[in-house]
Design an enzyme around this catalytic site. Structure first.
Site, PDB file in Angstrom:
ATOM      1  N   PHE A 252      34.953  56.523   7.136  1.00 13.35           N
ATOM      2  CA  PHE A 252      36.356  56.648   7.427  1.00 13.35           C
ATOM      3  C   PHE A 252      36.422  57.447   8.913  1.00 13.35           C
ATOM      4  O   PHE A 252      37.529  58.427   8.698  1.00 13.35           O
ATOM      5  CB  PHE A 252      36.944  57.347   6.123  1.00 13.35           C
ATOM      6  CG  PHE A 252      36.469  56.733   4.843  1.00 13.35           C
ATOM      7  CD1 PHE A 252      37.071  55.689   4.230  1.00 13.35           C
ATOM      8  CD2 PHE A 252      35.325  57.179   4.225  1.00 13.35           C
ATOM      9  CE1 PHE A 252      36.728  55.202   3.029  1.00 13.35           C
ATOM     10  CE2 PHE A 252      35.020  56.692   2.868  1.00 13.35           C
ATOM     11  CZ  PHE A 252      35.610  55.577   2.191  1.00 13.35           C
ATOM     12  N   ALA A 304      33.612  51.099   3.529  1.00 12.50           N
ATOM     13  CA  ALA A 304      32.748  51.906   3.605  1.00 12.50           C
ATOM     14  C   ALA A 304      31.489  51.813   2.592  1.00 12.50           C
ATOM     15  O   ALA A 304      30.623  52.165   2.611  1.00 12.50           O
ATOM     16  CB  ALA A 304      33.461  53.414   3.224  1.00 12.50           C
ATOM     17  N   CYS A 364      42.243  63.642  -0.371  1.00 11.86           N
ATOM     18  CA  CYS A 364      43.871  63.845  -0.019  1.00 11.86           C
ATOM     19  C   CYS A 364      44.513  63.157  -1.019  1.00 11.86           C
ATOM     20  O   CYS A 364      45.702  62.829  -0.744  1.00 11.86           O
ATOM     21  CB  CYS A 364      43.864  63.354   1.529  1.00 11.86           C
ATOM     22  SG  CYS A 364      43.658  61.517   1.797  1.00 11.86           S
TER      23      CYS A 364
HETATM   24  N1  SAH Z   1      38.355  61.431   9.457  1.00 12.35           N
HETATM   25  C1  SAH Z   1      39.358  60.881  10.210  1.00 12.35           C
HETATM   26  C2  SAH Z   1      40.697  60.434   9.187  1.00 12.35           C
HETATM   27  C3  SAH Z   1      40.335  59.489   8.353  1.00 12.35           C
HETATM   28  S1  SAH Z   1      41.824  58.635   7.629  1.00 12.35           S
HETATM   29  C4  SAH Z   1      39.834  61.852  11.200  1.00 12.35           C
HETATM   30  O1  SAH Z   1      39.344  62.962  11.322  1.00 12.35           O
HETATM   31  O2  SAH Z   1      40.759  61.523  12.119  1.00 12.35           O
HETATM   32  C5  SAH Z   1      40.967  57.530   6.242  1.00 12.35           C
HETATM   33  C6  SAH Z   1      40.505  56.176   7.109  1.00 12.35           C
HETATM   34  O3  SAH Z   1      39.913  55.437   6.130  1.00 12.35           O
HETATM   35  C7  SAH Z   1      41.620  55.472   8.036  1.00 12.35           C
HETATM   36  O4  SAH Z   1      41.255  55.350   9.451  1.00 12.35           O
HETATM   37  C8  SAH Z   1      41.303  53.956   7.271  1.00 12.35           C
HETATM   38  O5  SAH Z   1      41.469  53.111   8.347  1.00 12.35           O
HETATM   39  C9  SAH Z   1      39.793  53.956   6.748  1.00 12.35           C
HETATM   40  N2  SAH Z   1      39.874  53.250   5.378  1.00 12.35           N
HETATM   41  C10 SAH Z   1      40.603  52.925   4.636  1.00 12.35           C
HETATM   42  N3  SAH Z   1      39.935  51.987   3.543  1.00 12.35           N
HETATM   43  C11 SAH Z   1      38.546  52.167   4.094  1.00 12.35           C
HETATM   44  C12 SAH Z   1      37.539  51.328   3.424  1.00 12.35           C
HETATM   45  N4  SAH Z   1      37.459  50.810   2.272  1.00 12.35           N
HETATM   46  N5  SAH Z   1      36.468  51.438   4.280  1.00 12.35           N
HETATM   47  C13 SAH Z   1      36.257  52.188   5.388  1.00 12.35           C
HETATM   48  N6  SAH Z   1      37.280  52.538   5.827  1.00 12.35           N
HETATM   49  C14 SAH Z   1      38.604  52.813   5.349  1.00 12.35           C
END
Ligand code: SAH
Length: 420
Positions: A252, A304, A364
């Site tokens: 993520f 993920a 979160c």
């Molecule tokens: N760690 C990052 C913020 C993460 S926000 C930072 O420090 O900036 C959460 C992220 O999860 C988003 O970018 C979104 O695109 C991603 N996301 C949402 N569902 C997901 C999934 N099933 N698998 C992978 N990524 C995902």
């Protein structure tokens, strides 16, 4: 009290004016035995707590909220379209929720970031106004360099948008002010808002900020939220203390934050970042180049859970894994399945960690309590057959304070753990 008769007279007149202004407001009467949370300064009055409304307030109008016996509790703003029927702002009968009030609350919020948190560097970014935590339920303001990004999550403050923009312009002289609206809020609050530039000039895309020596290019208009996850700033920095020589899996990863922090400040050996968003990964790749670490950072688009499965099948191991998934529970009913999701995700992450590896794991989901999240971590550790030590229990950076009166505000938990 003044001894001077003319001043006494003035004070009395002001008090009488305030009383009459209060008396002219429509009245929202709280049900018997339901008033305690509002005396305790919880700012959200849900429809279920309301006995009746007297005086037919328009959407966005100021109202006074009273007990079933007519005792004054607070002044707030009314929204007939929202489940949060009244948002409370002022617990003083003589203090109206008007432009002066908004201006004073903004001043207090700006002073915290400027004077206490020292977050005024021109290339930096920070949250200037954090809704309930700054006494302005429904307003979030982020500063990215010379630009401001507003999020309006209440009808009444959206209606006062021009005043808020003017006040921010007077106080901060930004190059431009943009509006971003969270998914779902338009329906929940009955808002008609279109995102875009409200004032001044548009920011370049990308525009650049710096965080603890790491440079980030951002897209303020198209990026997620207001462009960046500012709340994780200190957690990204804290992670870097543990990453010397490690290979990092940043799941993520959005625009690459945790991984970049580990590379630029933490001496990490290499990073694999994964995210479901192609747009975010493009920026992540550009950020790796911007910071001169692209040769040791790889990004992969994918879900993920799938990425974790594949890495396990390939027998890969990492010295550190970061899990920063999006909100998993939007309603109370979704909490049990969110906890299952957290347990599965953390188990899969632990299975990829080399002995004594570092796990950064975040939630979160405001509705998931720390105790429940820790229980999910415990289950994950048992299922993975590993011991887990919590080294740091962290929350959002201090420019994202939490209101002690509004527990729903405490949304971000971040644990830095060692997994034996
Ligand atoms: N760690 C990052 C913020 C993460 S926000 C930072 O420090 O900036 C959460 C992220 O999860 C988003 O970018 C979104 O695109 C991603 N996301 C949402 N569902 C997901 C999934 N099933 N698998 C992978 N990524 C995902």
């Amino acid at each position: 009290m003044s001894e001077n008769p003319s001043e006494v007279e003035t004070e009395t007149t002001i008090a009488a004016d305030a009383d009459s202004a209060l008396a002219a407001l429509p009245v929202v009467v709280i049900k018997k035995r339901r008033a305690l949370p509002f005396f305790s300064r919880h700012p959200w009055v849900f429809t279920g707590a309301i006995a009746r409304v007297e005086g037919d307030p328009a959407a966005g109008a100021e109202v006074q909220v009273v007990t079933d016996r007519g005792e004054f509790i607070a002044r707030g703003l009314f929204n007939p379209h929202s489940n949060i029927r009244v948002r409370l702002y002022s617990w003083r009968a003589d203090c109206a929720v008007d432009e002066t009030f908004l201006s004073e609350r903004l001043d207090a919020a700006l002073a915290l970031r400027r004077d206490v948190l020292d977050r005024n560097q021109p290339e930096s970014a920070c949250r200037l106004v954090a809704s309930e935590a700054d006494g302005l339920s429904g307003l979030t303001v982020d500063r990215y360099g010379k630009w401001l990004v507003l999020q309006l999550t209440s009808f009444a403050l959206a209606e006062r948008r021009d005043v808020i923009v003017r006040l921010l312009k007077e106080k901060l002289s930004p190059a431009g002010i943009l509006l971003r609206t969270e998914k779902g809020i338009r329906d929940a609050e009955g808002l008609q808002l279109s995102d875009g530039l409200l004032e001044g000039e548009a920011p370049p895309s990308p525009m650049f900020i710096e965080e603890f020596g790491v440079r980030y290019g951002l897209d303020l208009l198209q990026g997620q939220k207001t462009g960046f996850y500012l709340d994780q700033r200190d957690n990204r920095a804290a992670f870097a203390k543990y990453t010397a020589g490690l290979t990092v899996l940043d799941l993520f990863c959005y625009t690459g934050g945790f991984g970049l922090s580990a590379m630029v400040n933490g001496g990490a050996r290499g990073v694999l970042g994964a995210d479901a968003s192609e747009a975010a990964l493009k920026i992540a790749q550009a950020n790796a180049e911007l910071n001169g670490v692209a040769d040791r950072m790889t990004f992969e688009k994918g879900d993920a859970f799938r990425v974790l499965d594949r890495l396990r099948e390939e027998g890969q191991q990492f010295g550190a894994v970061v899990l920063d998934p999006p909100k998993m529970a939007r309603h109370r009913s979704a909490v049990p399945s969110a906890l299952k999701g957290y347990a599965q995700l953390n188990r899969a992450a632990m299975e990829l960690l080399s002995p004594n590896g570092i796990l950064v794991t975040c939630s979160c989901s405001g509705l998931v309590s720390r105790a429940d999240f820790e229980a999910a971590l415990a289950k994950a550790a048992i299922d993975a057959g590993r011991n887990l030590q919590i080294l740091e229990t962290r929350g959002p950076a201090a420019d994202h304070p939490a209101s002690v009166f509004c527990p729903e505000n405490h949304y971000l938990d971040c644990y830095i753990c060692r997994v034996e």
